[in-house]
Design an enzyme around this catalytic site. Structure first.
Site, short mmCIF file in Angstrom:
data_model
loop_
_atom_site.label_atom_id
_atom_site.label_comp_id
_atom_site.label_asym_id
_atom_site.label_seq_id
_atom_site.Cartn_x
_atom_site.Cartn_y
_atom_site.Cartn_z
N LYS A 1 19.40 57.10 22.09
CA LYS A 1 19.73 58.34 22.31
C LYS A 1 21.14 58.66 22.24
CE LYS A 1 16.76 60.33 26.10
NZ LYS A 1 16.48 60.28 27.63
O1 G3P Z 1 15.28 61.60 30.30
C1 G3P Z 1 15.90 62.75 30.33
C2 G3P Z 1 15.29 63.73 31.10
O2 G3P Z 1 13.83 63.73 31.14
C3 G3P Z 1 15.99 64.24 32.41
O3 G3P Z 1 15.08 64.71 33.53
O4 G3P Z 1 14.55 65.61 35.69
O5 G3P Z 1 16.85 64.47 35.21
O6 G3P Z 1 16.32 66.76 34.06
P1 G3P Z 1 15.87 65.39 34.70
#
Ligand code: G3P
Length: 213
Positions: free
Chosen positions: A83
């Site tokens: 990533k």
């Molecule tokens: O893996 C990255 C992602 O899905 C982040 O999610 O909920 O932290 O915005 P969030």
């Protein structure tokens, strides 16, 4: 549509595996930090547990260092996907990694132009963060629609992972739009299966069955 689990938690991965629903896992530095302990052994274990791509994120901000970190992270398993944050240095790194046949997932994507650069650089995946766009008063899923539309015009091989998913409606819309992957937190995966009428119906069937059993 493939389902990835957005977590670094081994128990959640195990439970989702038992359901047979998981095609891969995405982690990020925040998710690994939340688990605490030795992130290296955690990441290695996730790669071993999962029969599918596991996204592991670099924390460097310069291309050369990102590539160095990526070479280290791919040692965790043949299914590791690197990533890379969506910056110009990140795009440089994706180009290099693509030449080296190291798979990449460009993360923190919030615009179609960013997704276009990621595809041109040869990223295997791109991750638009829909929940975080909703949080600032825009419609995150519009971005997914627009990225899919642009990618289709040029036949890019880059797959769209809908990320930052917060609720089942995000998953439904991802499937309706034909997104390649939805990466879901465990709590959302759980909610996808439930419906009050299913619970009510099952209760009634079981009550009625008791009359003749
Ligand atoms: O893996 C990255 C992602 O899905 C982040 O999610 O909920 O932290 O915005 P969030």
């Amino acid at each position: 549509m493939e389902f990835f689990l957005d977590t670094a938690n081994l128990e959640e991965i195990e439970k989702a595996k038992e359901m047979g629903l998981i095609d891969g896992v995405t982690t990020n530095p925040s998710l690994l930090a939340k688990e605490g302990g030795d992130w290296r052994s955690q990441a290695r274990e996730i790669c071993q547990m999962v029969n599918g791509p596991v996204s592991l994120e670099v924390v460097a901000t310069e291309a050369e260092e990102m590539v160095r970190e990526a070479r280290d992270l791919v040692q965790f398993g043949p299914n590791a996907v690197i990533k890379i944050p969506m910056t110009l240095e990140g795009i440089k790194a994706v180009n290099r990694l693509s030449e080296m046949d190291i798979p990449t997932n460009v993360t923190l994507v919030f615009s179609v132009n960013q997704a276009l650069l990621a595809a041109k650089a040869g990223a295997n995946y791109v991750s638009p963060f829909v929940g975080r766009l909703d949080d600032i008063g825009t419609t995150g899923m519009d971005l997914v629609y627009q990225i899919l539309e642009v990618y289709a015009q040029y036949d890019f091989a880059t797959q769209v992972i809908v990320a930052s998913i917060r609720h089942p409606e995000h998953v439904l819309q991802s499937a309706q739009m034909g997104a390649h992957v939805a990466t879901v937190p465990f709590a959302v995966l759980d909610k996808l299966a439930s419906h009050p009428l299913t619970d009510k119906g099952l209760e009634k069937f079981l009550q009625d069955w008791k009359k003749i059993a």
